[in-house]
Design an enzyme around this catalytic site. Structure first.
Site, PDB file in Angstrom:
ATOM      1  N   ALA A   1     -82.407 -32.228 -59.115  1.00  0.00           N
ATOM      2  CA  ALA A   1     -83.665 -32.142 -58.062  1.00  0.00           C
ATOM      3  C   ALA A   1     -84.165 -30.729 -57.586  1.00  0.00           C
ATOM      4  O   ALA A   1     -82.975 -30.127 -57.588  1.00  0.00           O
ATOM      5  CB  ALA A   1     -83.436 -33.202 -57.116  1.00  0.00           C
ATOM      6  N   ASP A   2     -85.219 -30.576 -57.119  1.00  0.00           N
ATOM      7  CA  ASP A   2     -85.688 -29.635 -56.439  1.00  0.00           C
ATOM      8  C   ASP A   2     -86.848 -29.978 -55.297  1.00  0.00           C
ATOM      9  O   ASP A   2     -87.457 -30.763 -55.691  1.00  0.00           O
ATOM     10  CB  ASP A   2     -86.207 -28.496 -57.488  1.00  0.00           C
ATOM     11  N   THR A   3     -86.641 -29.330 -54.054  1.00  0.00           N
ATOM     12  CA  THR A   3     -87.588 -29.534 -52.911  1.00  0.00           C
ATOM     13  C   THR A   3     -88.284 -28.458 -52.817  1.00  0.00           C
ATOM     14  O   THR A   3     -87.440 -27.377 -52.397  1.00  0.00           O
ATOM     15  CB  THR A   3     -86.783 -30.598 -51.918  1.00  0.00           C
TER      16      THR A   3
END
Length: 190
Positions: A68-70
């Site tokens: 994931a990446d935010t």
């Protein structure tokens, strides 16, 4: 099915536990996270999640790889992870009193190597910060290493006047999208 979390984030591990998922291993991806010239925030978040998953999948063939990446975005501007108090102060000054978007992308690569992607976009608005509020928040140190200079699950939550979207996505892993990806590949949820 063996599940590998391609992230060093303790917040993502905690969020997975909320949906009854404990990865078999945590293998942080070592990739270049520099945004490309002209890259817009949602595309950048999706590219980072996909590249993290692919980097770990190269050494963990046959396993499910979750990455994931935010990204915190002010307009088309990608705000970096604050490493110094000055960077956090600048980011929070920019976000003070206005809405911004948080893009949280998730990639799941299944045992056959097929990648599935999901993106959650949330809108967050902070109150207009008084100087004393900003100073008090900065003394907590929660901003260190956080995109946009804040952690919504901490003291900053009391300064949020509006949130539309995924609270878990703003923390770093949108649980609705993550659960849907895991169910799509037949992963047993606790």
């Amino acid at each position: 099915m063996r599940l590998i979390l391609a992230s060093a984030s303790p917040r993502r591990l905690d969020l997975l536990k909320r949906i009854g998922v404990t990865p078999d291993a945590v293998v942080p991806a070592d990739i270049d996270e520099t945004p490309r010239k002209g890259e817009i925030p949602p595309h950048y978040a999706c590219r980072m999640a996909a590249e993290k998953a692919a980097a770990v999948q190269a050494s963990e063939a046959g396993a499910l790889i979750l990455a994931a990446d935010t990204v915190v975005a002010a307009g088309r501007r990608i705000l970096p992870k604050a490493e110094t108090e000055a960077e956090a102060r600048q980011a929070l000054g920019l976000l003070s009193g206005r809405r911004h978007r948080v893009h949280s992308a998730v990639t799941l690569i299944d045992a056959s190597g097929t990648a599935r992607h999901r993106l959650s976009t949330s809108v967050v608005a902070f109150k207009r910060f008084e100087e004393t509020e900003l100073d008090a928040y900065l003394t907590t140190g929660e901003w260190r290493g956080k995109a946009g200079g804040y952690a919504i699950q901490g003291h900053a939550e009391a300064l949020v006047r509006f949130l539309s979207g995924s609270h878990s996505g703003v923390i770093g892993l949108p649980l609705y999208e993550t659960r849907a990806l895991l169910r799509a590949v037949g992963y047993s949820l606790g």
